[in-house]
Design an enzyme around this catalytic site. Structure first.
Site, PDB file in Angstrom:
ATOM      1  N   CYS A 168       0.839  -1.197   0.000  1.00 39.13           N
ATOM      2  CA  CYS A 168       0.000   0.000   0.000  1.00 39.13           C
ATOM      3  C   CYS A 168       0.870   1.242   0.000  1.00 39.13           C
ATOM      4  O   CYS A 168       1.996   1.208   0.486  1.00 39.13           O
ATOM      5  CB  CYS A 168      -0.862   0.045   1.253  1.00 39.13           C
ATOM      6  SG  CYS A 168      -1.743  -1.467   1.528  1.00 39.13           S
ATOM      7  N   TYR A 225      -5.452 -13.287  -4.900  1.00 33.46           N
ATOM      8  CA  TYR A 225      -4.943 -12.949  -3.555  1.00 33.46           C
ATOM      9  C   TYR A 225      -5.667 -13.763  -2.500  1.00 33.46           C
ATOM     10  O   TYR A 225      -6.895 -13.746  -2.421  1.00 33.46           O
ATOM     11  CB  TYR A 225      -5.158 -11.458  -3.347  1.00 33.46           C
ATOM     12  CG  TYR A 225      -4.733 -10.878  -2.014  1.00 33.46           C
ATOM     13  CD1 TYR A 225      -3.460 -11.098  -1.484  1.00 33.46           C
ATOM     14  CD2 TYR A 225      -5.597 -10.044  -1.311  1.00 33.46           C
ATOM     15  CE1 TYR A 225      -3.073 -10.509  -0.284  1.00 33.46           C
ATOM     16  CE2 TYR A 225      -5.211  -9.456  -0.110  1.00 33.46           C
ATOM     17  CZ  TYR A 225      -3.948  -9.685   0.398  1.00 33.46           C
ATOM     18  OH  TYR A 225      -3.573  -9.104   1.581  1.00 33.46           O
ATOM     19  N   HIS A 254      -3.160 -12.509   4.219  1.00 33.24           N
ATOM     20  CA  HIS A 254      -3.375 -11.494   5.256  1.00 33.24           C
ATOM     21  C   HIS A 254      -4.741 -11.527   5.920  1.00 33.24           C
ATOM     22  O   HIS A 254      -5.144 -10.534   6.532  1.00 33.24           O
ATOM     23  CB  HIS A 254      -3.153 -10.087   4.666  1.00 33.24           C
ATOM     24  CG  HIS A 254      -1.746  -9.831   4.226  1.00 33.24           C
ATOM     25  ND1 HIS A 254      -1.415  -9.491   2.937  1.00 33.24           N
ATOM     26  CD2 HIS A 254      -0.580  -9.868   4.901  1.00 33.24           C
ATOM     27  CE1 HIS A 254      -0.102  -9.325   2.838  1.00 33.24           C
ATOM     28  NE2 HIS A 254       0.429  -9.568   4.018  1.00 33.24           N
ATOM     29  N   ASP A 308       3.223 -10.210   8.995  1.00 34.13           N
ATOM     30  CA  ASP A 308       3.967 -10.181   7.735  1.00 34.13           C
ATOM     31  C   ASP A 308       4.932  -8.992   7.723  1.00 34.13           C
ATOM     32  O   ASP A 308       6.116  -9.152   7.455  1.00 34.13           O
ATOM     33  CB  ASP A 308       2.970 -10.091   6.572  1.00 34.13           C
ATOM     34  CG  ASP A 308       3.638 -10.174   5.226  1.00 34.13           C
ATOM     35  OD1 ASP A 308       4.763 -10.703   5.146  1.00 34.13           O
ATOM     36  OD2 ASP A 308       3.031  -9.701   4.233  1.00 34.13           O
TER      37      ASP A 308
END
Ligand code: ADP
Ligand code: SF4
Length: 717
Positions: A63, A203, A206, A299
């Site tokens: 991001c 994806y 997360h 992460d």
């Protein structure tokens, strides 16, 4: 949004189009190649399905708070990494449908064709420098609350939705919803291809996307073909990979980003069981595996909580069960560690988000044999904090991050200016060091005076605190650069007075003398000095950093809310003292929610036996007892306190700047044209802010300040 004038389906447009259209300077360096042959392996090309990466450096999705709202800034920021040698450059997560809307976060968006031009800018910019553009398609399912679209969130089962305690639930998807979701993903893949992307992601990482939510037993209680056994729970992931391959797989590689371990033991996906099983099950289906641990806090672990390469124990198995290339992350900044990862068969490509932010030119510097020019990430997660508060990225080590387009700042180049003009920099903390470095790069004659023997200011002191050793890189990178500059002189043990400065007579003087922690309890909650705080038992972080050893029991009063209160408590507890952290916030180090450290910090403090007294302000100190007041009811209580450590607010060390600016005639006589305080000496803030202040000073010196907005903005079309 202004569509790119040359937007057409496909790829391969040249450098001038991007450079001219966005006024972004394309730097061309002619550094001779002197790569150490030990690192040759890092520069081998890697085939990924129908495309080939030119080397093993892979900027994984991250991001940056620019996304769909600031597409030119986004494109320029990614482009410098392509220029810096990263073979693959990925977007941040890209929403594919209004029912997966992560507002207020500003990510990428491909809801319909109108979103294509913004992303095409980035793909084109990345191609300009010969890199592959990758896009991470995401539907956040129950991980988002759809605050903008107001669609009802969806998930594998009925469950709470959103983040930050949103009072919203997701509804369970029926089979028609699943079909619809697959169509949205197909459509987004087609649009991604049209926008020019080379690698399209599915994806499942997360704890943030539908294919992962379906995999998770705790989130999926379905009784149909998509629930129950792992095979059923992995069905959606399999189908979406197959759909994406069918849709774009002929020309685009299809990558899967997946969390192989949630670090929750049997309560979550673990690399010893289902994490491994699902990779084995789908081993040859995608063109590339991008693997990591979950959730984001784990992460993007900060250096305070984990070392470089810390994910290896969880992800190393992946390469054993697939023949497809494997990418993984681990805050890699050392080329030797990278080589080791490849040679030992842990990874095929070196994934990086933060190291690519701190140094977009990391691959190029390895390639050119310029290892001492690498600006190593310190693992502080200030970059993440921008995204967390929906603002553009910033970085402690790289002051140009996020400023590439709006200010035209290149991470490696500053226009030459100032030859012959002298600048005196007073103070060698992060602000002074970066000012001196950037001024030196510009070509000024720079004199850097530091009161102490050590350079680095607060960074040199704070890096000695538990877990913060990597922060010394802020100093080391800059000192290494300064040592190479013949136009920079460094004077240690030189505490300058106004008289010294006048005597020196530099054309410009920049005051970077830092700040001092308050001792009176004034901070966010207490606006007046706290009664009883004038005794010797009151210490500040400056005292502790200078070696003071307080008696226990100790109260650390944290009204600063970033790392300092928590880390001092940790240090004092490790030295055997009983410690209570008192804070007006709901948790210790409350702002670290933005650096993904909040949970890690509470755990560490509580496990160390530190008491956290939350929602309380310090009301007074009475001998060996501290009086606390509830921030809601003002109810009073007392706790034992042999020593009080006040971590509240700071005051700038601005005496020198103020006294110099109070004598304009003397300045004129001395030939001094400007005196300016920067960094903590102007207004105390983060180390990142100090580095930025030093850099900005150098960039703007000699420029005539306009009275308008000091950067370019993007407006909705
Ligand atoms: P910042 O974060 O703004 O860079 P720091 O507190 O880290 O601030 O660094 C300030 C540095 O300035 C310290 O190393 C300190 O020793 C030095 N300093 C303070 N006053 C003087 C002075 N009068 N002359 C030279 N150096 C000074
Ligand atoms: Fe690394 Fe900190 Fe920069 Fe993020 S902000 S890239 S963690 S140095």
């Amino acid at each position: 949004m202004r569509p790119h004038p040359e937007l057409v389906e496909g790829r391969g447009r040249g450098a001038p189009a991007f450079a001219e259209a966005y006024e972004f300077k394309v730097g061309k360096r002619e550094t001779p190649m002197t790569r150490d042959p030990r690192y040759d392996i890092l520069f081998e090309p890697v085939p990924i399905g129908p495309v080939t990466a030119r080397n093993r450096f892979y900027q994984v999705p991250h991001c940056d708070g620019m996304g769909y709202r600031r597409p030119k800034a986004e494109a320029a920021s990614r482009a410098v990494k392509a220029e810096g040698g990263w073979a693959v450059i990925c977007t941040q997560e890209c929403e594919i449908h209004p029912s997966g809307d992560v507002t207020p976060a500003i990510e990428a968006r491909l809801w319909d064709d109108k979103d294509i031009p913004a992303l095409a800018l980035m793909a084109e910019a990345v191609h300009t420098f010969g890199s592959l553009a990758a896009i991470e398609l995401v539907h956040n399912g129950p991980s988002c609350a759809n605050r903008y679209s107001r669609e009802v969130p969806i998930g594998p089962s009925h469950q709470p939705a959103g983040a930050k305690w949103d009072p919203v639930q997701a509804r369970a998807m029926d089979l028609a919803d699943i079909r619809a979701y697959r169509q949205w993903h197909r459509a987004a893949a087609r649009r991604a291809k049209t926008a020019g992307f080379d690698i399209v992601y599915v994806y499942a990482g997360h704890d943030l996307s539908l294919p992962m939510h379906f995999l998770q037993r705790r989130r999926n209680d379905r009784a149909d073909d998509y629930g129950g056994s792992l095979e059923n729970r992995a069905r959606l992931l399999r189908e979406v990979i197959e759909d994406t391959k069918e849709e774009v797989g002929e020309t685009c590689a299809v990558a899967v980003r997946i969390a192989v371990d949630e670090l929750m033991g049997d309560d979550g996906i673990a690399s010893e069981n289902e994490g491994r099983d699902v990779i084995e099950m789908l081993a040859e289906l995608p063109d590339l595996w991008d693997v990591n641990v979950s959730d984001w806090d784990n992460d993007s672990l900060t250096s305070r909580f984990g070392p470089e390469g810390g994910q290896e124990p969880f992800t190393a198995f992946v390469k054993q069960v697939t023949s497809k290339p494997v990418v993984g992350v681990g805050r890699f900044t050392s080329p030797d560690t990278m080589v080791s990862q490849i040679k030992r068969g842990v990874l095929d490509m070196i994934g990086a988000a933060r190291p690519s932010i701190a140094d977009p030119f990391l691959p190029k510097k390895i390639e050119d044999g310029r290892l001492d020019d690498i600006r190593e990430c310190i693992g502080c997660n200030i970059c993440v904090s921008g995204d967390q508060v929906a603002s553009p990225i910033r970085c402690t080590q790289n002051p140009t991050s996020g400023e590439e387009w709006r200010k035209g700042w290149h991470p490696e180049e500053i226009p030459a200016k100032g030859a012959g003009a002298s600048v005196l920099v007073v103070g060698a903390g992060p602000a002074g060091l970066e000012a001196a470095r950037a001024l030196g790069q510009c070509g000024y004659e720079v004199h850097l005076a530091e009161a102490g023997e050590d350079l680095g200011g607060r960074v040199a002191r704070e890096a000695r605190l538990p877990g913060l050793a990597a922060w010394i890189r802020v100093r080391d990178y800059r000192v290494q650069q300064l040592d190479k500059m013949t136009n920079v002189q460094i004077y240690r043990d030189s505490r300058l007075t106004a008289e010294h400065v006048l005597e020196f007579g530099a054309k410009h003087v920049v005051i970077a003398t830092g700040c001092t922690w308050r001792r009176d309890g004034v901070g966010r909650k207490n606006w007046q000095a706290v009664p009883g705080l004038d005794g010797a038992k009151v210490l500040t972080p400056d005292d502790i950093l200078a070696g003071a050893v307080p008696e226990g029991p100790i109260v650390v009063y944290d009204d600063d809310h970033y790392y300092m209160g928590g880390v001092l408590a940790e240090k004092l507890r490790a030295e055997g003292r009983a410690v209570t952290v008192v804070t007006p916030a709901p948790s210790a180090s409350a702002w670290t929610d933005n650096t993904l450290e909040l949970g890690h910090i509470q755990k560490r403090l509580l496990e160390a036996g530190i008491v956290i007294a939350a929602n309380k302000r310090l009301a007074a100190l009475h001998g060996d007892r501290a009086e606390l007041a509830c921030v809601y009811t003002d109810a009073r209580e007392e706790v034992p306190c042999a020593s009080l450590v006040t971590v509240t607010a700071r005051l700038p060390n601005d005496d020198l700047a103020r006294s110099l600016n109070a004598m304009p005639e003397a300045l004129k006589d001395a030939g001094i044209e400007s005196v300016q305080a920067i960094g903590d000496a102007l207004a105390p803030a983060t180390i990142a802010a100090a580095v930025y202040a030093g850099h900005k000073y150098a960039r703007l010196l000699g420029e005539t300040p306009g009275d308008g907005v000091p950067f370019e903005r993007e407006f909705p079309g």
